[in-house]
Motif scaffolding. Structure first.
Motif, PDB file in Angstrom:
ATOM      1  N   ARG A  15       0.704  -1.219   0.053  1.00  0.00           N
ATOM      2  CA  ARG A  15       0.006  -0.210   0.006  1.00  0.00           C
ATOM      3  C   ARG A  15       0.832   1.318  -0.059  1.00  0.00           C
ATOM      4  NH1 ARG A  15      -4.926  -0.158   4.175  1.00  0.00           N
ATOM      5  NH2 ARG A  15      -5.208   1.688   2.824  1.00  0.00           N
ATOM      6  N   SER A  16       2.103   1.127   0.670  1.00  0.00           N
ATOM      7  CA  SER A  16       2.913   2.344   0.442  1.00  0.00           C
ATOM      8  C   SER A  16       3.581   2.809  -0.739  1.00  0.00           C
ATOM      9  CB  SER A  16       3.988   2.194   1.565  1.00  0.00           C
ATOM     10  OG  SER A  16       4.868   1.092   1.262  1.00  0.00           O
ATOM     11  N   THR A  17       3.320   1.839  -1.841  1.00  0.00           N
ATOM     12  CA  THR A  17       3.915   2.129  -3.064  1.00  0.00           C
ATOM     13  C   THR A  17       3.604   3.377  -3.721  1.00  0.00           C
ATOM     14  OG1 THR A  17       3.849  -0.104  -3.603  1.00  0.00           O
ATOM     15  CG2 THR A  17       4.118   1.496  -5.660  1.00  0.00           C
ATOM     16  N   PRO A  18       4.375   4.423  -4.139  1.00  0.00           N
ATOM     17  CA  PRO A  18       4.032   5.689  -4.534  1.00  0.00           C
ATOM     18  C   PRO A  18       3.169   5.529  -5.717  1.00  0.00           C
ATOM     19  CG  PRO A  18       6.432   5.199  -5.175  1.00  0.00           C
ATOM     20  CD  PRO A  18       5.853   4.044  -4.141  1.00  0.00           C
ATOM     21  N   THR A  19       2.640   6.863  -6.088  1.00  0.00           N
ATOM     22  CA  THR A  19       1.807   6.788  -7.289  1.00  0.00           C
ATOM     23  C   THR A  19       2.626   7.141  -8.465  1.00  0.00           C
ATOM     24  OG1 THR A  19       1.340   8.921  -7.092  1.00  0.00           O
ATOM     25  CG2 THR A  19      -0.362   7.449  -6.159  1.00  0.00           C
ATOM     26  N   PHE A  20       2.427   6.952  -9.680  1.00  0.00           N
ATOM     27  CA  PHE A  20       3.014   7.137 -11.027  1.00  0.00           C
ATOM     28  C   PHE A  20       1.843   7.659 -11.799  1.00  0.00           C
ATOM     29  CE2 PHE A  20       4.493   6.383 -15.113  1.00  0.00           C
ATOM     30  CZ  PHE A  20       5.947   6.676 -14.850  1.00  0.00           C
ATOM     31  N   ALA A  21       2.309   9.145 -12.252  1.00  0.00           N
ATOM     32  CA  ALA A  21       1.467   9.915 -13.063  1.00  0.00           C
ATOM     33  C   ALA A  21       0.043   9.743 -12.546  1.00  0.00           C
ATOM     34  CB  ALA A  21       1.625   9.494 -14.226  1.00  0.00           C
ATOM     35  N   PRO A  22      -0.482   9.790 -11.368  1.00  0.00           N
ATOM     36  CA  PRO A  22      -1.927   9.626 -11.161  1.00  0.00           C
ATOM     37  C   PRO A  22      -2.879  10.037 -11.865  1.00  0.00           C
ATOM     38  CG  PRO A  22      -0.946  11.236  -9.653  1.00  0.00           C
ATOM     39  CD  PRO A  22       0.271  10.640 -10.597  1.00  0.00           C
ATOM     40  N   ALA A  23      -2.672  11.216 -12.612  1.00  0.00           N
ATOM     41  CA  ALA A  23      -3.786  11.794 -13.509  1.00  0.00           C
ATOM     42  C   ALA A  23      -3.649  11.088 -14.829  1.00  0.00           C
ATOM     43  CB  ALA A  23      -3.675  13.257 -13.537  1.00  0.00           C
ATOM     44  N   GLY A  24      -2.538  10.000 -15.151  1.00  0.00           N
ATOM     45  CA  GLY A  24      -2.715   9.327 -16.398  1.00  0.00           C
ATOM     46  C   GLY A  24      -1.782  10.279 -17.504  1.00  0.00           C
ATOM     47  N   GLN A  25      -2.190   9.870 -18.809  1.00  0.00           N
ATOM     48  CA  GLN A  25      -1.778  10.467 -19.928  1.00  0.00           C
ATOM     49  C   GLN A  25      -2.741  11.110 -20.943  1.00  0.00           C
ATOM     50  OE1 GLN A  25       1.134   8.359 -22.459  1.00  0.00           O
ATOM     51  NE2 GLN A  25       0.234   6.337 -22.051  1.00  0.00           N
ATOM     52  N   TYR A  56     -11.013   7.515 -35.633  1.00  0.00           N
ATOM     53  CA  TYR A  56     -10.614   6.208 -35.667  1.00  0.00           C
ATOM     54  C   TYR A  56      -9.169   6.083 -34.949  1.00  0.00           C
ATOM     55  CZ  TYR A  56     -14.339   3.723 -38.301  1.00  0.00           C
ATOM     56  OH  TYR A  56     -15.483   3.267 -38.796  1.00  0.00           O
ATOM     57  N   SER A  57      -8.362   7.355 -35.293  1.00  0.00           N
ATOM     58  CA  SER A  57      -7.101   7.372 -34.767  1.00  0.00           C
ATOM     59  C   SER A  57      -7.167   7.762 -33.275  1.00  0.00           C
ATOM     60  CB  SER A  57      -6.435   8.452 -35.282  1.00  0.00           C
ATOM     61  OG  SER A  57      -4.936   8.778 -34.974  1.00  0.00           O
ATOM     62  N   ALA A  58      -8.262   8.409 -32.799  1.00  0.00           N
ATOM     63  CA  ALA A  58      -8.320   8.609 -31.167  1.00  0.00           C
ATOM     64  C   ALA A  58      -8.698   7.484 -30.437  1.00  0.00           C
ATOM     65  CB  ALA A  58      -9.464   9.776 -31.053  1.00  0.00           C
ATOM     66  N   THR A  59      -9.575   6.638 -31.295  1.00  0.00           N
ATOM     67  CA  THR A  59     -10.137   5.230 -30.475  1.00  0.00           C
ATOM     68  C   THR A  59      -8.913   4.391 -30.346  1.00  0.00           C
ATOM     69  OG1 THR A  59     -12.140   5.423 -31.673  1.00  0.00           O
ATOM     70  CG2 THR A  59     -11.604   3.304 -30.739  1.00  0.00           C
ATOM     71  N   HIS A  60      -8.031   4.233 -31.244  1.00  0.00           N
ATOM     72  CA  HIS A  60      -6.746   3.798 -31.034  1.00  0.00           C
ATOM     73  C   HIS A  60      -6.114   4.108 -29.877  1.00  0.00           C
ATOM     74  CE1 HIS A  60      -3.106   1.584 -32.326  1.00  0.00           C
ATOM     75  NE2 HIS A  60      -2.288   2.740 -32.091  1.00  0.00           N
ATOM     76  N   TYR A  61      -5.895   5.191 -29.748  1.00  0.00           N
ATOM     77  CA  TYR A  61      -5.058   5.784 -28.893  1.00  0.00           C
ATOM     78  C   TYR A  61      -5.569   5.558 -27.314  1.00  0.00           C
ATOM     79  CZ  TYR A  61      -1.763   7.677 -32.169  1.00  0.00           C
ATOM     80  OH  TYR A  61      -0.907   7.745 -33.046  1.00  0.00           O
ATOM     81  N   TYR A  62      -7.002   5.644 -27.428  1.00  0.00           N
ATOM     82  CA  TYR A  62      -7.651   5.493 -26.209  1.00  0.00           C
ATOM     83  C   TYR A  62      -7.478   3.914 -25.705  1.00  0.00           C
ATOM     84  CZ  TYR A  62     -10.400   9.746 -25.216  1.00  0.00           C
ATOM     85  OH  TYR A  62     -10.710  11.030 -25.202  1.00  0.00           O
ATOM     86  N   SER A  63      -7.459   2.948 -26.592  1.00  0.00           N
ATOM     87  CA  SER A  63      -7.609   1.467 -26.286  1.00  0.00           C
ATOM     88  C   SER A  63      -6.319   0.704 -26.147  1.00  0.00           C
ATOM     89  CB  SER A  63      -8.409   0.637 -27.494  1.00  0.00           C
ATOM     90  OG  SER A  63      -7.633   0.978 -28.703  1.00  0.00           O
ATOM     91  N   THR A  64      -5.375   1.638 -27.003  1.00  0.00           N
ATOM     92  CA  THR A  64      -4.020   0.908 -26.858  1.00  0.00           C
ATOM     93  C   THR A  64      -3.083   1.223 -25.595  1.00  0.00           C
ATOM     94  OG1 THR A  64      -4.253   0.840 -29.272  1.00  0.00           O
ATOM     95  CG2 THR A  64      -2.072   0.616 -28.212  1.00  0.00           C
ATOM     96  N   TYR A  65      -3.127   3.012 -25.632  1.00  0.00           N
ATOM     97  CA  TYR A  65      -2.364   3.525 -24.631  1.00  0.00           C
ATOM     98  C   TYR A  65      -3.064   3.942 -23.457  1.00  0.00           C
ATOM     99  CZ  TYR A  65       0.825   3.301 -28.641  1.00  0.00           C
ATOM    100  OH  TYR A  65       1.610   2.854 -29.887  1.00  0.00           O
ATOM    101  N   ARG A  66      -4.374   3.555 -23.378  1.00  0.00           N
ATOM    102  CA  ARG A  66      -5.352   4.009 -22.117  1.00  0.00           C
ATOM    103  C   ARG A  66      -5.157   5.546 -21.830  1.00  0.00           C
ATOM    104  NH1 ARG A  66      -6.664  -0.312 -23.267  1.00  0.00           N
ATOM    105  NH2 ARG A  66      -6.445  -2.185 -21.984  1.00  0.00           N
ATOM    106  N   MET A  67      -5.406   6.458 -22.823  1.00  0.00           N
ATOM    107  CA  MET A  67      -5.322   7.765 -22.613  1.00  0.00           C
ATOM    108  C   MET A  67      -6.477   8.148 -21.768  1.00  0.00           C
ATOM    109  SD  MET A  67      -2.985   9.547 -24.196  1.00  0.00           S
ATOM    110  CE  MET A  67      -1.544   8.476 -25.364  1.00  0.00           C
ATOM    111  N   LYS A  68      -6.244   9.124 -21.125  1.00  0.00           N
ATOM    112  CA  LYS A  68      -7.429   9.763 -20.275  1.00  0.00           C
ATOM    113  C   LYS A  68      -8.283  10.600 -20.960  1.00  0.00           C
ATOM    114  CE  LYS A  68      -7.004   8.911 -15.502  1.00  0.00           C
ATOM    115  NZ  LYS A  68      -8.145   8.615 -14.641  1.00  0.00           N
ATOM    116  N   ARG A  69      -7.565  11.368 -21.992  1.00  0.00           N
ATOM    117  CA  ARG A  69      -8.057  12.398 -22.815  1.00  0.00           C
ATOM    118  C   ARG A  69      -7.346  12.454 -24.031  1.00  0.00           C
ATOM    119  NH1 ARG A  69     -11.638  16.283 -21.354  1.00  0.00           N
ATOM    120  NH2 ARG A  69     -11.861  16.498 -23.507  1.00  0.00           N
ATOM    121  N   VAL A  70      -8.266  12.579 -25.364  1.00  0.00           N
ATOM    122  CA  VAL A  70      -7.693  13.003 -26.424  1.00  0.00           C
ATOM    123  C   VAL A  70      -8.258  14.308 -26.688  1.00  0.00           C
ATOM    124  CG1 VAL A  70      -7.506  12.506 -29.032  1.00  0.00           C
ATOM    125  CG2 VAL A  70      -7.329  10.614 -27.203  1.00  0.00           C
ATOM    126  N   TYR A  71      -7.355  15.400 -27.117  1.00  0.00           N
ATOM    127  CA  TYR A  71      -7.680  16.535 -27.304  1.00  0.00           C
ATOM    128  C   TYR A  71      -7.743  16.851 -28.873  1.00  0.00           C
ATOM    129  CZ  TYR A  71      -7.764  17.552 -22.575  1.00  0.00           C
ATOM    130  OH  TYR A  71      -7.813  17.568 -21.167  1.00  0.00           O
TER     131      TYR A  71
END
Length: 420
Positions: free
Chosen positions: A211-221, A239-254
């Motif tokens: 549980r004491s493990t620190p967070t890494f980029a807690p708000a994601g990418q 279609y490109s945005a969908t790829h980045y959401y699914s492949t790289y687990r993006m929080k947001r695409v702008y």
């Protein structure tokens, strides 16, 4: 360094940062500790709105607008004749702390042009975040714009000190990037994304055990695409945005509409700025994919490669799929209710709760918050009247647009009367 010179740098490098719109802090839970300065819990950035409706601000600057690349769409490209400047690491740290103490900001969004090489630039960005965290005990929000081509080691270190990391993919397609930024490789963008994704996964798995493990980029990418600089359709973009959401687990695409910055035969003309409405339709589609259960192929495909500018994407889908309607508001499941034009997810939840106690009619739906000027054509409820009456899609679209314009004129007239 004189105060006047610092102010001049700030004017240059804050203005250069305005083209980056990917600045949302949702998801970070970095709390204050050891009586430090600042707290990023639940806060947004750069005049962005948080989940609880608050609007807060961020110091949003470039470390430098010098750049070794000559991307056609970028105002800081090396061939552009603009005034150049660069902050020292300590200058950014001091500005952040001083602005925070004056209650001007609640965090830092730091990006940069690339000077010397990606690793040299990324190392300086990380040094700013590291100094803020370790030397100034700053617990406010930090968003670092990752540099394409930076090493895995630097991306790892960045994630330890920043709340969010982002690499702008810049152009939605590989062919478009090759045309406008021939010095850059698509792999330079995806490599840092992959590293951040993998480290977030690893840290989350370790935290379940320790549980004491620190967070890494807690708000994601997150990432950002420039829209309209090349000839991509809305289908290509989403279609490109969908790829980045699914492949790289993006929080947001702008999605950032191209702003003409120079004459170039590869780019649209100076007077051809992308309409704000196109950005808006892309964000609406993004929202449908992330929260309403739509598949991108339902909204955009070979038959419909571009979004309808007259109506929102959900209404456009409904008009093309009238065989799914009318929906009985007292019987339909959550997925189908969410597909009815004029019903948002909050209203869906209210409907599901309310109908456990009684059957709902038009008056109930109005009180719940359903936009009946659209929804009434696609719903039946505990009332006899149903508005659709086997209308053709084009006729129905015209009726809804007419009702919407009439509502706008009525609201506008009411506002004018307040000043009479």
């Amino acid at each position: 360094m004189s105060f006047e010179r610092i102010r001049e740098k700030l004017n240059i490098l804050a203005d250069a940062a305005k083209y980056d719109v990917s600045c949302s802090s949702s998801g970070s839970t970095r709390t204050n500790k050891s009586k430090g300065l600042g707290n990023s819990t639940g806060m947004g950035i750069c005049h962005s709105y948080t989940e609880d409706g608050r609007c807060i601000s961020l110091l949003k600057i470039l470390l430098t607008n010098h750049c070794i690349f000559d991307c056609a769409y970028c105002v800081t490209r090396k061939s552009n004749d603009i005034k150049r400047a660069a902050f020292k690491i300590q200058e950014v740290v001091d500005l952040t702390i001083n602005f925070y103490r004056r209650n001007y900001i609640e965090g830092l969004f730091l990006s940069s042009g690339i000077f010397k090489n990606p690793d040299y630039t990324m190392e300086r960005l990380v040094s700013v975040a590291k100094k803020l965290r370790l030397e100034e005990n700053f617990n406010g929000y930090i968003h670092l714009k990752s540099i394409p081509g930076a090493s895995d080691e630097l991306m790892y270190e960045a994630g330890l000190y920043a709340d969010r990391l982002s690499v702008n993919i810049e152009i939605p397609t590989i062919s478009g990037l090759r045309l406008l930024a021939p010095d850059k490789k698509h792999e330079d963008f995806t490599k840092p994304m992959r590293k951040v994704r993998d480290e977030i996964r690893r840290y989350k798995a370790e935290k379940k055990v320790i549980r004491s493990t620190p967070t890494f980029a807690p708000a994601g990418q997150s990432t950002q695409m420039i829209i309209g600089a090349t000839g991509e359709s809305d289908k290509d973009i989403m279609y490109s945005a969908t790829h980045y959401y699914s492949t790289y687990r993006m929080k947001r695409v702008y999605y950032s509409g191209y702003v003409p910055v120079a004459e170039d035969s590869r780019l649209p003309g100076i007077g051809s700025q992308v309409p704000m409405l196109r950005e808006n339709r892309l964000y609406q589609t993004d929202w449908l994919l992330r929260f309403y259960g739509f598949d991108v192929r339902e909204i955009l495909n070979d038959h419909y490669p571009n979004l309808d500018v007259e109506v929102d994407p959900k209404l456009s889908w409904a008009l093309r799929n009238l065989h799914h309607f009318p929906v009985d508001v007292n019987q339909a499941d959550k997925r189908m209710l969410a597909r009815v034009p004029g019903i948002g997810m909050q209203s869906v939840d209210r409907i599901l709760k309310a109908r456990r106690f009684r059957k709902l009619n038009w008056e109930h739906l109005k009180k719940i918050g359903v936009a009946l000027n659209r929804a009434r054509y696609f719903l039946v409820c505990d009332s006899r009247h149903w508005h659709q009456k086997d209308l053709e899609p084009a006729t129905l679209k015209g009726l809804i647009l007419q009702n919407s314009q009439g509502k706008f004129r009525k609201n506008y007239s009411t506002q004018l009367q307040l000043f009479d």
